[in-house]
Design a protein around this motif. Structure first.
Motif, PDB file in Angstrom:
ATOM      1  N   ALA A 163      59.082 -51.248 -28.086  1.00 55.66           N
ATOM      2  CA  ALA A 163      58.463 -52.133 -29.080  1.00 55.66           C
ATOM      3  C   ALA A 163      59.380 -52.309 -30.288  1.00 55.66           C
ATOM      4  N   GLN A 164      60.056 -51.228 -30.703  1.00 51.91           N
ATOM      5  CA  GLN A 164      60.987 -51.305 -31.832  1.00 51.91           C
ATOM      6  C   GLN A 164      62.149 -52.234 -31.509  1.00 51.91           C
ATOM      7  N   GLU A 165      62.685 -52.132 -30.291  1.00 54.24           N
ATOM      8  CA  GLU A 165      63.796 -53.004 -29.894  1.00 54.24           C
ATOM      9  C   GLU A 165      63.360 -54.464 -29.872  1.00 54.24           C
ATOM     10  N   ARG A 166      62.147 -54.740 -29.343  1.00 55.69           N
ATOM     11  CA  ARG A 166      61.641 -56.122 -29.355  1.00 55.69           C
ATOM     12  C   ARG A 166      61.501 -56.627 -30.781  1.00 55.69           C
ATOM     13  N   HIS A 167      60.976 -55.782 -31.660  1.00 53.19           N
ATOM     14  CA  HIS A 167      60.791 -56.131 -33.072  1.00 53.19           C
ATOM     15  C   HIS A 167      62.141 -56.467 -33.726  1.00 53.19           C
ATOM     16  N   GLU A 168      63.150 -55.631 -33.464  1.00 54.62           N
ATOM     17  CA  GLU A 168      64.473 -55.862 -34.059  1.00 54.62           C
ATOM     18  C   GLU A 168      65.130 -57.116 -33.497  1.00 54.62           C
ATOM     19  N   ARG A 169      64.926 -57.391 -32.206  1.00 59.13           N
ATOM     20  CA  ARG A 169      65.481 -58.636 -31.627  1.00 59.13           C
ATOM     21  C   ARG A 169      64.848 -59.857 -32.280  1.00 59.13           C
ATOM     22  N   ARG A 170      63.518 -59.827 -32.465  1.00 63.69           N
ATOM     23  CA  ARG A 170      62.844 -60.949 -33.128  1.00 63.69           C
ATOM     24  C   ARG A 170      63.337 -61.110 -34.562  1.00 63.69           C
ATOM     25  N   GLU A 171      63.533 -59.993 -35.256  1.00 63.33           N
ATOM     26  CA  GLU A 171      64.042 -60.047 -36.637  1.00 63.33           C
ATOM     27  C   GLU A 171      65.408 -60.712 -36.685  1.00 63.33           C
ATOM     28  N   ARG A 172      66.292 -60.338 -35.758  1.00 66.94           N
ATOM     29  CA  ARG A 172      67.640 -60.909 -35.716  1.00 66.94           C
ATOM     30  C   ARG A 172      67.589 -62.408 -35.457  1.00 66.94           C
ATOM     31  N   ILE A 210      48.301 -38.338 -38.361  1.00 64.09           N
ATOM     32  CA  ILE A 210      47.990 -37.074 -37.672  1.00 64.09           C
ATOM     33  C   ILE A 210      46.533 -36.715 -37.930  1.00 64.09           C
ATOM     34  N   GLU A 211      46.105 -36.789 -39.189  1.00 61.30           N
ATOM     35  CA  GLU A 211      44.725 -36.452 -39.549  1.00 61.30           C
ATOM     36  C   GLU A 211      43.715 -37.382 -38.871  1.00 61.30           C
ATOM     37  N   GLU A 212      44.088 -38.634 -38.695  1.00 63.91           N
ATOM     38  CA  GLU A 212      43.171 -39.621 -38.106  1.00 63.91           C
ATOM     39  C   GLU A 212      43.262 -39.689 -36.584  1.00 63.91           C
ATOM     40  N   GLY A 213      44.153 -38.889 -35.990  1.00 64.72           N
ATOM     41  CA  GLY A 213      44.284 -38.861 -34.540  1.00 64.72           C
ATOM     42  C   GLY A 213      45.039 -40.045 -33.955  1.00 64.72           C
ATOM     43  N   GLU A 214      45.821 -40.734 -34.773  1.00 71.82           N
ATOM     44  CA  GLU A 214      46.567 -41.905 -34.300  1.00 71.82           C
ATOM     45  C   GLU A 214      48.056 -41.623 -34.135  1.00 71.82           C
ATOM     46  N   TYR A 215      48.490 -40.440 -34.536  1.00 73.47           N
ATOM     47  CA  TYR A 215      49.915 -40.117 -34.513  1.00 73.47           C
ATOM     48  C   TYR A 215      50.442 -40.038 -33.081  1.00 73.47           C
ATOM     49  N   GLY A 216      51.661 -40.548 -32.900  1.00 74.00           N
ATOM     50  CA  GLY A 216      52.318 -40.455 -31.604  1.00 74.00           C
ATOM     51  C   GLY A 216      52.088 -41.653 -30.707  1.00 74.00           C
ATOM     52  N   TYR A 217      51.273 -42.591 -31.164  1.00 72.39           N
ATOM     53  CA  TYR A 217      50.986 -43.776 -30.352  1.00 72.39           C
ATOM     54  C   TYR A 217      51.533 -45.019 -31.044  1.00 72.39           C
ATOM     55  N   CYS A 218      52.111 -45.903 -30.261  1.00 70.69           N
ATOM     56  CA  CYS A 218      52.726 -47.131 -30.770  1.00 70.69           C
ATOM     57  C   CYS A 218      51.664 -48.011 -31.427  1.00 70.69           C
ATOM     58  N   GLU A 219      51.950 -48.469 -32.636  1.00 71.25           N
ATOM     59  CA  GLU A 219      50.984 -49.323 -33.343  1.00 71.25           C
ATOM     60  C   GLU A 219      50.940 -50.736 -32.760  1.00 71.25           C
ATOM     61  N   VAL A 220      51.910 -51.091 -31.923  1.00 73.83           N
ATOM     62  CA  VAL A 220      51.928 -52.419 -31.306  1.00 73.83           C
ATOM     63  C   VAL A 220      51.257 -52.406 -29.942  1.00 73.83           C
ATOM     64  N   THR A 221      51.675 -51.459 -29.088  1.00 70.77           N
ATOM     65  CA  THR A 221      51.183 -51.435 -27.706  1.00 70.77           C
ATOM     66  C   THR A 221      50.086 -50.398 -27.470  1.00 70.77           C
ATOM     67  N   GLY A 222      50.011 -49.392 -28.324  1.00 73.41           N
ATOM     68  CA  GLY A 222      49.056 -48.313 -28.118  1.00 73.41           C
ATOM     69  C   GLY A 222      49.552 -47.259 -27.143  1.00 73.41           C
ATOM     70  N   ASP A 223      50.739 -47.465 -26.580  1.00 74.83           N
ATOM     71  CA  ASP A 223      51.321 -46.503 -25.645  1.00 74.83           C
ATOM     72  C   ASP A 223      51.869 -45.299 -26.399  1.00 74.83           C
ATOM     73  N   PRO A 224      51.974 -44.154 -25.720  1.00 76.69           N
ATOM     74  CA  PRO A 224      52.576 -42.981 -26.362  1.00 76.69           C
ATOM     75  C   PRO A 224      54.047 -43.238 -26.728  1.00 76.69           C
TER      76      PRO A 224
END
Length: 158
Positions: A144-153, A112-126
């Motif tokens: 992105a979370q669902e893709r990450h979990e599918r890859r993990e599985r 939040i302080e750095e202005g990065e909050y709310g944006y996906c760390e993978v895609t940069g999308d909100p």
């Protein structure tokens, strides 16, 4: 002096240490899709939500520590002692999970302080406001979370 953060304004503060103006937030405020994404009110809403969550977790931890210190007593019955030890182990495991959660909350507050909050760390999308409201420490959009979990599985099954 070099760099933008070293410039001094007329009040003698360096630019990087200026205090942010308090954002007015009504009691019943909740972020809406029809307002600009991650505006000051939304950021303040999530900051307050994260701080309150962190305070609750830290209060629970203090209660646990006090309970564990008070609870050290000699229980003669073996079954009762085993039951108490199981309860303590479960409590400590819960507190360890909460300790990790506090670290994630601190990370979200830093974003939040750095202005990065709310944006996906993978895609940069909100990240959707509904997702952030349900899980304010989220760092990825739902997709992105669902893709990450599918890859993990897939990799876990190898």
């Amino acid at each position: 002096m070099s760099g933008k953060s070293d410039e001094i304004d007329v009040r003698g503060q360096t630019e990087g240490t200026k205090m942010k103006q308090e954002v007015f937030l009504p009691e019943d405020y909740s972020p809406a899709e029809d307002e600009p994404f991650m505006n000051d009110r939304q950021l303040e809403y999530f900051r307050r939500k994260l701080v309150a969550w962190k305070q609750d977790l830290l209060a629970d931890s203090r209660d646990t520590i006090e309970g564990l210190q008070d609870g050290t007593r000699n229980i003669p019955d073996v079954a009762d002692r085993a039951s108490e030890e199981t309860d303590r182990a479960l409590e400590l495991r819960t507190r360890d999970r909460q300790r990790k959660l506090v670290a994630k909350i601190d990370s979200a507050l830093r974003r939040i302080e750095e202005g990065e909050y709310g944006y996906c760390e993978v895609t940069g999308d909100p990240i959707s406001l509904k997702r952030l409201d349900a899980r304010p420490i989220a760092t990825m959009s739902l997709e992105a979370q669902e893709r990450h979990e599918r890859r993990e599985r897939v990799h876990r099954d190898d």
